[in-house]
Write an enzyme that holds these catalytic residues in place. Sequence first.
Site, mmCIF file in Angstrom:
data_model
loop_
_atom_site.group_PDB
_atom_site.id
_atom_site.type_symbol
_atom_site.label_atom_id
_atom_site.label_comp_id
_atom_site.label_asym_id
_atom_site.label_seq_id
_atom_site.Cartn_x
_atom_site.Cartn_y
_atom_site.Cartn_z
ATOM 1 N N GLY A 91 0.826 -1.213 0.000
ATOM 2 C CA GLY A 91 0.000 0.000 0.000
ATOM 3 C C GLY A 91 0.854 1.255 0.000
ATOM 4 N N ILE A 149 -0.825 -8.713 -1.359
ATOM 5 C CA ILE A 149 -2.216 -8.584 -0.891
ATOM 6 C C ILE A 149 -2.369 -7.232 -0.205
ATOM 7 C CG2 ILE A 149 -3.935 -9.476 0.781
ATOM 8 C CD1 ILE A 149 -3.574 -11.493 -1.407
ATOM 9 N N GLU A 179 5.574 18.511 -4.896
ATOM 10 C CA GLU A 179 4.979 19.194 -3.733
ATOM 11 C C GLU A 179 4.619 18.249 -2.592
ATOM 12 O OE1 GLU A 179 4.186 19.839 -6.867
ATOM 13 O OE2 GLU A 179 4.579 21.973 -7.150
HETATM 14 C C1 LIG Z 1 -3.545 6.918 2.545
HETATM 15 C C2 LIG Z 1 -4.280 5.714 3.039
HETATM 16 N N1 LIG Z 1 -5.239 5.167 2.293
HETATM 17 C C3 LIG Z 1 -5.902 4.069 2.738
HETATM 18 C C4 LIG Z 1 -5.634 3.532 3.950
HETATM 19 C C5 LIG Z 1 -6.438 2.323 4.473
HETATM 20 N N2 LIG Z 1 -5.606 1.113 4.460
HETATM 21 C C6 LIG Z 1 -4.961 0.683 5.550
HETATM 22 S S1 LIG Z 1 -4.044 -0.665 5.272
HETATM 23 C C7 LIG Z 1 -4.502 -0.717 3.650
HETATM 24 C C8 LIG Z 1 -3.975 -1.776 2.728
HETATM 25 C C9 LIG Z 1 -2.495 -1.828 2.775
HETATM 26 O O1 LIG Z 1 -2.017 -2.908 2.069
HETATM 27 P P1 LIG Z 1 -0.561 -3.454 2.391
HETATM 28 O O2 LIG Z 1 0.367 -2.326 2.501
HETATM 29 O O3 LIG Z 1 -0.267 -4.481 1.374
HETATM 30 O O4 LIG Z 1 -0.700 -4.072 3.826
HETATM 31 P P2 LIG Z 1 -1.027 -5.583 4.213
HETATM 32 O O5 LIG Z 1 -2.371 -5.895 3.626
HETATM 33 O O6 LIG Z 1 0.044 -6.427 3.633
HETATM 34 O O7 LIG Z 1 -1.052 -5.572 5.699
HETATM 35 C C10 LIG Z 1 -5.369 0.325 3.360
HETATM 36 C C11 LIG Z 1 -5.954 0.570 2.022
HETATM 37 C C12 LIG Z 1 -4.614 4.150 4.720
HETATM 38 N N3 LIG Z 1 -4.233 3.679 5.920
HETATM 39 N N4 LIG Z 1 -3.950 5.216 4.220
#
Ligand SMILES: Cc1ncc(C[n+]2csc(CCOP(=O)(O)OP(=O)(O)O)c2C)c(N)n1
Length: 444
Positions: A168, A199, A420
């Site tokens: 993410g 994932i 930015e």
């Molecule tokens: C800017 C932002 N958008 C959305 C989220 C909500 N969010 C938290 S964890 C996640 C998914 C992250 O995926 P990954 O980094 O692969 O983590 P994993 O599933 O492996 O724990 C999302 C969309 C957030 N914390 N910050």
Amino acid sequence: MKEKVNFDQMTINYLKSLAIDMINEAGSGHPGIVLGAAPIIYTLYKNHLNFSTIDPNWMNRDRFVLSAGHGSALLYATLYMAGFNLSLDDLKKFRRAGFPTPGHPEYGVTSGVDMSTGPLGQGIASAVGMALGAKINGSKYKLPKDNKMFSTDKQIFDYNVYVLCGDGDLMEGVAYEAASLAGSLELNNLIVLYDSNNISLDGPTVNAFTENVLERFKALGWNTELVKDGDNINAINKAINRAKASSKPTIIEVKTIIGAGSSLAGTHEVHGKVLGKEETLRLKKALNLPENTFYVPENIISYFRKSISERYKKHFYAWDDSYKEYVKKNYNGDYNYFNNIVSSRFNINIINMNWNFSSESKEAIRDSNGKIMVKLSEIIPTFVGGSADVASSTKTYLHKQPDITKDNYNGKNIWFGVREHGMAAITNGLALTGLRPFCSTFLA
Ligand SMILES: Cc1ncc(C[n+]2csc(CCOP(=O)(O)OP(=O)(O)O)c2C)c(N)n1
């Protein structure tokens, strides 16, 4: 014959079980990253991260940024096991108001947390600012080389900044803006550990994120490492060692399985789903752990803490000698004065300075502001900053002060380029290193 205890593996297993107990007790949290990334954070804290639990704010400690802030339970379990000021009771109150174990890490709330995280991408981007801040301070405060003690200049600030991020974080644009600048400035004190499990929250990353991340970082000027098995702590360890010796920033992609060991392993469902009692009992059995909740045997805790303190002590005492010598030579032994300077704890009465501005003047405010900033840059040692390629318009270039470049960090003007979002996050990171940073752009 008595079976030999694999202390590393057992400590990792207990880290997992503590964090899972926390999430169960809170009724919410993120088991996926806990079960997948525990070997990564364990290897980092046990073998690499330099810190002192006696002085958690030690100015030359390595910084750790959990960019994947949703993995807070894993961080708090690690901090507890490492001996920071957290109790088992604090772990039991995970996600409850008024306790130092909030849902996402918060700077200033929990001892051992170097940055507030949660919004994905921000942690890694601000870590670039922290690494740049370390380079700026490293270039400013140093003892000249002395053939008896050391063969090159001894820097008072020479710490590394480590990041744990997930898919993410790397999907967020701000991460790449900042990483691009880190590559240009060759911030080799920045090491990113990438928990790569394919994932994210809603499903597999193949739906939306298919680029070759390491190739992309290579193109940004980074050193890249791949660890194919996230349970292989030896391989993680070696990759971190190579990263520490690199002349570039490093990203280590560690292939892991989200929620490893649970029945939902490898699926997005385990990202943020509480495991619950039955599933946790099954997991603990598979990990060879007793059923007790919030339980870690004394010998496991002392193995972890001893490994850390033996490594850290050598480093700390050598640093302390240099620090004392430096402050004696340059600040008459006034440690408070030096400590306050490097953390921007000083007051300057700018109102009473001789500004020569007239209320009749037709000068544009940005021109007047530019003159004020130039003057401040001469008297505030920690004043640094730049603009997103619009200093000619915003008038924020600090004339008379050197530029910060990959060959000379001892300057005050940062060229952020047209980035930015990255600039703002990097500036937050600079502030976390004790600098008094600014950045500028304009609204269109
Ligand atoms: C800017 C932002 N958008 C959305 C989220 C909500 N969010 C938290 S964890 C996640 C998914 C992250 O995926 P990954 O980094 O692969 O983590 P994993 O599933 O492996 O724990 C999302 C969309 C957030 N914390 N910050």
